[in-house]
Each structure stands twice: as C-alpha cells, then as structure tokens.
Write an enzyme that holds these catalytic residues in place. Structure first.
Site, mmCIF file in Angstrom:
data_model
loop_
_atom_site.group_PDB
_atom_site.id
_atom_site.type_symbol
_atom_site.label_atom_id
_atom_site.label_comp_id
_atom_site.label_asym_id
_atom_site.label_seq_id
_atom_site.Cartn_x
_atom_site.Cartn_y
_atom_site.Cartn_z
ATOM 1 N N ALA A 127 0.826 -1.208 0.000
ATOM 2 C CA ALA A 127 0.000 0.000 0.000
ATOM 3 C C ALA A 127 0.862 1.261 0.000
ATOM 4 O O ALA A 127 0.596 2.203 -0.743
ATOM 5 C CB ALA A 127 -0.941 0.013 1.201
ATOM 6 N N GLU A 244 -4.373 -5.441 12.071
ATOM 7 C CA GLU A 244 -2.913 -5.344 12.144
ATOM 8 C C GLU A 244 -2.467 -4.564 13.380
ATOM 9 O O GLU A 244 -1.534 -4.981 14.082
ATOM 10 C CB GLU A 244 -2.364 -4.683 10.876
ATOM 11 C CG GLU A 244 -0.842 -4.606 10.858
ATOM 12 C CD GLU A 244 -0.287 -4.148 9.528
ATOM 13 O OE1 GLU A 244 -0.448 -4.886 8.536
ATOM 14 O OE2 GLU A 244 0.292 -3.043 9.476
ATOM 15 N N GLN A 281 16.354 1.799 45.403
ATOM 16 C CA GLN A 281 15.051 2.326 45.003
ATOM 17 C C GLN A 281 15.031 2.807 43.555
ATOM 18 O O GLN A 281 14.035 2.629 42.845
ATOM 19 C CB GLN A 281 14.638 3.468 45.937
ATOM 20 C CG GLN A 281 13.186 3.901 45.763
ATOM 21 C CD GLN A 281 12.778 4.940 46.787
ATOM 22 O OE1 GLN A 281 13.530 5.869 47.074
ATOM 23 N NE2 GLN A 281 11.596 4.798 47.353
#
Length: 386
Positions: A127, A244, A281
């Site tokens: 396309a 898709e 952390q």
C-alpha cells in the site's frame, strides 16, 4: 466482569509460548546477527497456527477471534527473540490472509487461502508509496479498467515480505476522482509480467525481516483477481489495519513481558555495594514502571480486541492501545538498558537490538501521530465522530 482468561484461551497462550520457545527461539541469535529469515521456520510457524487467525476450518484456519489471535501473538513475542520472523508472520496474517478471507471471492479463497494459512505461500501487502505513507489514499498507483480486467502501474515502498513473497495484496486507484472510494484491492502472483521486486533494503531494526520496493509496469490483472468490489479497497485496507494494529501490538506486549522477566532476573542477581541492585530504590522504581506498563498495555489491548469480537466500534480503542503499547515498549527498552548498565552493550544479550526493534512500533500501521488523529476524530474533535 471477569478478567480471567478462559481455559481455552490459557491453552492457546501456553501452547503458542512453548512452540515459540522450543522451535522459533532456537538459534535465534545466530539468525538475527546474520540477518537471516528462515523460511523453513516461518512455514512451520504458519502451519502451527500463527497464520490462522479468524480463518474458518474449511480453509485450514482456527476460527479465532481478535482477542484469541492477540493472545497467541503475544505468546509469540514473549517466547521468541526473533522478532523479525514474528513481524513477518504477523504482516502476512493481518494484512494479507485476513482481508482475503473477509473480502475475497469464493474463487480467490479456494485458489489461495489454504496455502496462505498453512504456510505454503508467503504474502506481502503493498500500500505505502513514496508520497503516500500516512496520507495513504493519496497513492499514485493506478489500476486502469480495461476489457476483462485492469492495467496496473505504479510503485510501492517499504513492503514487508516483498523479497520472499509468492503473492501480493495490492492497493491502487481505479478511479482517481473518488478518493477513498476510488481505491481497489487486487491479488497478483510472483512472476507476473511487469512485476519488478527490488533487492532487500538493509535496516537497523527488524533486520532479518525482509522488505523492498516493488514496481508495476503495465501489469494486466484479470477482474477475477480483484478483492471485493471495485472501489472497496479503502474499506478493505481500513479493516485490515484494525486487525494489524491489534495483533502486531500484541507482539510487542509479548516483548514487554520478556524484557521485564530478563530485567527482573538481572536486578535480583547483580550485586553492587554488597547487595542486589534491585534493593536500590532507583532500580526497583524502574522495574515497577516496566511492570505497570505491561499490565496497562495488556488491559487496554485485551479490551479493544474484546470489543472488536463483540461487533462494537473498537477503532478508537485499537488506536489507543497501539499508541500506548508502542510508546511504552520504547520506554521500557530504555529502562532495561539503564538497569543493565554497561552490560547492555553486549550484542549477545540483545538489549540494544531489542530497543531498535521496538522503535518501528511507533511508525508502522499508522504512525502514533495518526493514531492521535483517529482518537481526536472519535472524540468529536475533528468533525464527525462516526
């Protein structure tokens, strides 16, 4: 509201994951480093079921809905590092097999569908053009009606699977004055006179998933090779993009799951300053963010696919899930690299390659900018929301 997968859905996921691990992931690093797509493995994966989707048992399919198909592809993304091969399979299924099954004539389906579903034939969807990417209906390829069919001329670029394809799903204008309604879809075979497939174009990402340009020079296409009615190509393309975006996004959700497991394992094992780095952390926060992203992506994708299966309008939901998954896939790739530090540069580990493979998710099947336009339209911010 039950968030549990059914027994059959769990079986679909686990079976697909085991196949991806045991068959497709073997020697994946070698294939990727050598930029090789194994057509033997590709065909095995298609025959296993990764090219089946919603196709009926009559043609060798599995009659899966969008959610079940997405679950299967998520398992593929988690189980195999060979994202190039997986991407190729998904493009074949979503952009070629499904539109042929949903819109093709009985003659076309009888002729091609079972071979496409079982992996005997590989398909490419054509396309995109040099001046028609996001503005896809500005395509310049034409299929001029003539006696008994059409004469096709034009050029397509960035066509996944083109170098290895046996058949091509082509979109071209049959009436340039009608815009969206002036586009038609066709199926043509490799070797058709006037069809020129270019050489493989090297890429920095998805490097073993082949793509190239293709050129059409006065190709005669019999009317029987048209998919759907004349002028229905825009609607067919739009429908295939819903599948898709959903199913290809599922592949990257699987990648997020694999990446989280890899990073979590490393953070528990890697010792610095006398303790595992996951005890810090700053590291644990990154991993928590990765976990949050994965769960958000799953919930949004599953809901979008569920709505599609219920026959509801899921266009905005699919666009939102594609947008979220692609952005999160890139960010989690960066967080994994930060957590591994210098070790992330090891090619064998593949973290940098993984990040590069995530970046195209923000571009294919409609860029994230286009997804935001779709969402804005559905919210009534671009005129009609219908």
């Amino acid at each position: 509201m039950d968030f549990n997968l059914s027994n059959s859905q769990s079986d679909i996921y686990e079976s697909a994951y085991r196949f991806a691990c045991d068959v497709l992931d073997q020697d994946a690093q070698t294939r990727i480093s050598q930029k090789i797509l194994s057509t033997e493995l590709w065909k095995k994966a298609a025959a296993y079921g990764f090219a089946h989707g919603p196709v009926s048992h009559q043609f060798g399919g599995s009659e899966l809905g969008a959610l079940d198909t997405a679950l299967m592809i998520e398992a593929l993304g988690k189980g195999s590092r060979d994202i190039g091969l997986s991407f190729s399979l998904c493009a074949h299924l979503c952009a070629c097999v499904i539109p042929l099954y949903r819109f093709g004539s009985s003659e076309l389906k009888d002729k091609y569908l079972e071979s496409l579903v079982t992996g005997k034939l590989i398909a490419a969807n054509a396309a995109t053009e040099p001046d028609a990417g996001s503005d896809i209906y500005n395509m310049q390829a034409t299929a001029q009606p003539c006696e008994g069919g059409y004469i096709l001329n034009g050029k397509k670029i960035f066509i996944t699977n083109a170098p290895i394809a046996d058949v091509f799903i082509i979109y071209a204008k049959t009436n340039p004055d009608h815009g969206f309604l002036g586009v038609s879809a066709f199926l043509i075979e490799k070797g058709t006179p006037g069809l020129n497939v270019g050489e493989v174009i090297p890429k920095d990402c998805l490097s073993n998933c082949p793509w190239s340009e293709i050129v059409f020079n006065d190709i005669f296409i019999p009317q029987s090779q048209r998919i759907g009615m004349e002028g229905a190509g825009g609607a067919i393309f739009h429908d295939s993009m819903i599948w898709e975006k959903g199913c290809l996004s599922a592949l990257f959700v699987g990648g997020l799951a694999r990446l989280l497991e890899t990073t979590l394992e490393y953070a528990k094992a890697r010792q610095q300053f006398g303790k595992a780095i996951g005890q810090f952390q700053s590291v644990s926060n990154r991993i928590i963010d990765m976990k949050l992203r994965l769960e958000q992506c799953r919930l949004m994708l599953y809901r979008a696919c569920w709505k599609h299966d219920q026959g509801q309008d899921a266009e905005a939901d699919i666009a939102m899930s594609k947008l979220l998954i692609s952005e999160y896939a890139v960010q989690s790739g960066l967080d994994a690299i930060q957590t591994f530090g210098g070790a992330a540069m090891d090619q064998e580990l593949g973290l940098v390659r993984h990040l590069l493979n995530m970046i195209p998710s923000r571009i294919f099947s409609g860029t994230n900018d286009i997804q935001k336009e779709i969402i804005a339209r559905k919210l009534g911010l671009r005129g009609t929301s219908s």
